[in-house]
Design a protein around this motif. Structure first.
Motif, mmCIF file in Angstrom:
data_model
loop_
_atom_site.group_PDB
_atom_site.id
_atom_site.type_symbol
_atom_site.label_atom_id
_atom_site.label_comp_id
_atom_site.label_asym_id
_atom_site.label_seq_id
_atom_site.Cartn_x
_atom_site.Cartn_y
_atom_site.Cartn_z
ATOM 1 N N TRP A 49 -4.257 14.488 -22.912
ATOM 2 C CA TRP A 49 -3.015 15.276 -23.057
ATOM 3 C C TRP A 49 -2.003 14.262 -22.789
ATOM 4 O O TRP A 49 -0.990 14.424 -23.598
ATOM 5 C CB TRP A 49 -3.244 16.506 -22.093
ATOM 6 C CG TRP A 49 -1.863 17.147 -21.904
ATOM 7 C CD1 TRP A 49 -0.836 17.286 -22.946
ATOM 8 C CD2 TRP A 49 -1.454 17.949 -21.121
ATOM 9 N NE1 TRP A 49 0.126 17.958 -22.377
ATOM 10 C CE2 TRP A 49 -0.389 18.637 -21.266
ATOM 11 C CE3 TRP A 49 -2.105 18.643 -19.720
ATOM 12 C CZ2 TRP A 49 0.379 19.361 -20.069
ATOM 13 C CZ3 TRP A 49 -1.567 19.299 -18.964
ATOM 14 C CH2 TRP A 49 -0.175 20.071 -18.959
ATOM 15 N N GLU A 53 0.934 13.355 -25.388
ATOM 16 C CA GLU A 53 2.454 13.682 -25.064
ATOM 17 C C GLU A 53 3.326 12.414 -25.146
ATOM 18 O O GLU A 53 4.316 12.361 -25.803
ATOM 19 C CB GLU A 53 2.314 14.309 -23.637
ATOM 20 C CG GLU A 53 3.841 14.342 -23.173
ATOM 21 C CD GLU A 53 4.025 14.525 -21.736
ATOM 22 O OE1 GLU A 53 5.196 14.655 -21.011
ATOM 23 O OE2 GLU A 53 2.959 14.734 -20.997
ATOM 24 N N SER A 56 4.077 11.399 -28.614
ATOM 25 C CA SER A 56 4.871 12.193 -29.269
ATOM 26 C C SER A 56 6.252 11.769 -28.919
ATOM 27 O O SER A 56 7.251 11.524 -29.890
ATOM 28 C CB SER A 56 4.655 13.595 -28.983
ATOM 29 O OG SER A 56 5.657 14.341 -29.177
ATOM 30 N N PHE A 68 3.766 21.339 -23.609
ATOM 31 C CA PHE A 68 3.001 20.166 -23.943
ATOM 32 C C PHE A 68 3.617 18.884 -23.522
ATOM 33 O O PHE A 68 2.976 17.882 -22.987
ATOM 34 C CB PHE A 68 3.348 20.031 -25.484
ATOM 35 C CG PHE A 68 2.966 18.927 -26.111
ATOM 36 C CD1 PHE A 68 1.448 18.533 -26.354
ATOM 37 C CD2 PHE A 68 3.688 17.679 -26.506
ATOM 38 C CE1 PHE A 68 1.051 17.215 -26.826
ATOM 39 C CE2 PHE A 68 3.148 16.614 -27.128
ATOM 40 C CZ PHE A 68 1.903 16.514 -27.328
ATOM 41 N N TYR A 69 4.693 18.870 -22.934
ATOM 42 C CA TYR A 69 5.558 17.758 -22.338
ATOM 43 C C TYR A 69 5.488 17.999 -20.773
ATOM 44 O O TYR A 69 6.250 17.971 -19.966
ATOM 45 C CB TYR A 69 6.896 17.709 -22.642
ATOM 46 C CG TYR A 69 7.379 17.619 -24.186
ATOM 47 C CD1 TYR A 69 6.885 16.397 -24.662
ATOM 48 C CD2 TYR A 69 7.571 18.799 -24.898
ATOM 49 C CE1 TYR A 69 7.299 16.315 -26.345
ATOM 50 C CE2 TYR A 69 7.840 18.686 -26.376
ATOM 51 C CZ TYR A 69 7.609 17.364 -26.805
ATOM 52 O OH TYR A 69 7.820 17.220 -28.239
ATOM 53 N N THR A 71 3.990 16.159 -18.412
ATOM 54 C CA THR A 71 4.615 15.219 -17.357
ATOM 55 C C THR A 71 5.857 15.295 -16.769
ATOM 56 O O THR A 71 6.224 15.219 -15.635
ATOM 57 C CB THR A 71 4.241 13.543 -17.567
ATOM 58 O OG1 THR A 71 4.924 13.456 -18.910
ATOM 59 C CG2 THR A 71 2.786 13.414 -18.104
#
Length: 222
Positions: A49, A53, A56, A68-69, A71
């Protein structure tokens, strides 16, 4: 959106993603997601993941899903518990539901629930250019929650370090107990766990070094 050609950094990330997906696919098809491998599977999924990320963000590509972002919201809070539980399970220590709930609550609260309930609390610049952008004096209309997540972003790496230290001490303690019983003790499983332990320290070390390059020097460019 910027046009980004496929460079060596992106290629390495894609190779890492392919390798990770290959390994988790083997675990699924060979039905190895049980006992301590369950936590290892979760750890691999989390790292896949994070790589997806970062790939992207390098372009940038706006996926349109806040969590999804991860971190940026503190998703590294997931790594510590997953790794500690993997070490505990691999060395025969039982894990209760209460322990599971306690250790995963920070990730669930900060990395899932708040981003879903308050979708879009981080702006585009924070997501794609770094969580220290709220400290830029030229930024306007930065909310207290955005400053809060800047702190969470930095704190999550210390959080992972603490879990690594706890896991290391547990592993060392278990090995010492076995060596007291067996004078010529040497276990292949424990040798692998020591390698995994060193690998996790390297992951944290490389991530920290990258952040230093990203925030405090002009060496790295997306």
């Amino acid at each position: 959106m910027e046009n980004q050609s496929l460079d060596i950094w992106s290629l390495l990330i894609i190779i890492g993603l392919a390798q990770g997906l290959f390994v988790v696919s083997l675990m699924i098809f060979k039905r190895q997601i049980k006992a301590h491998n369950f936590w290892l599977f979760g750890l691999l999924i989390a790292i896949i993941w994070f790589q997806a990320e970062f790939l992207s963000i390098r372009y940038p590509l706006d996926v349109g899903v806040s969590i999804f972002y991860g971190t940026r919201y503190g998703s590294w809070l997931l790594l510590g518990p997953l790794y500690l539980f993997y070490i505990w399970s691999a060395t025969g220590k039982s894990i209760s539901l209460k322990q599971t709930a306690f250790h995963f609550t920070p990730f669930l609260g900060l990395g899932i629930i708040i981003p879903v309930v308050m979708d879009g609390i981080l702006n585009f610049r924070q997501v794609h250019y770094g969580m220290l952008t709220p400290l830029d004096p030229f930024n306007e209309e930065i909310s207290y929650l955005q400053y809060f997540y800047t702190g969470v972003f930095a704190m999550q790496f210390f959080h992972f370090l603490i879990y690594l230290i706890v896991a290391s001490r547990h592993l060392g303690h278990q090995e010492s107990k076995l060596k007291e019983v067996y004078s010529n003790y040497e276990n292949e499983s424990y040798r692998w766990l020591r390698v995994a332990n060193i690998s996790m320290y390297l992951v944290l070390g490389f991530a920290t070094a990258f952040l230093v390059l990203l925030f405090f020097t002009r060496i790295y460019r997306r």
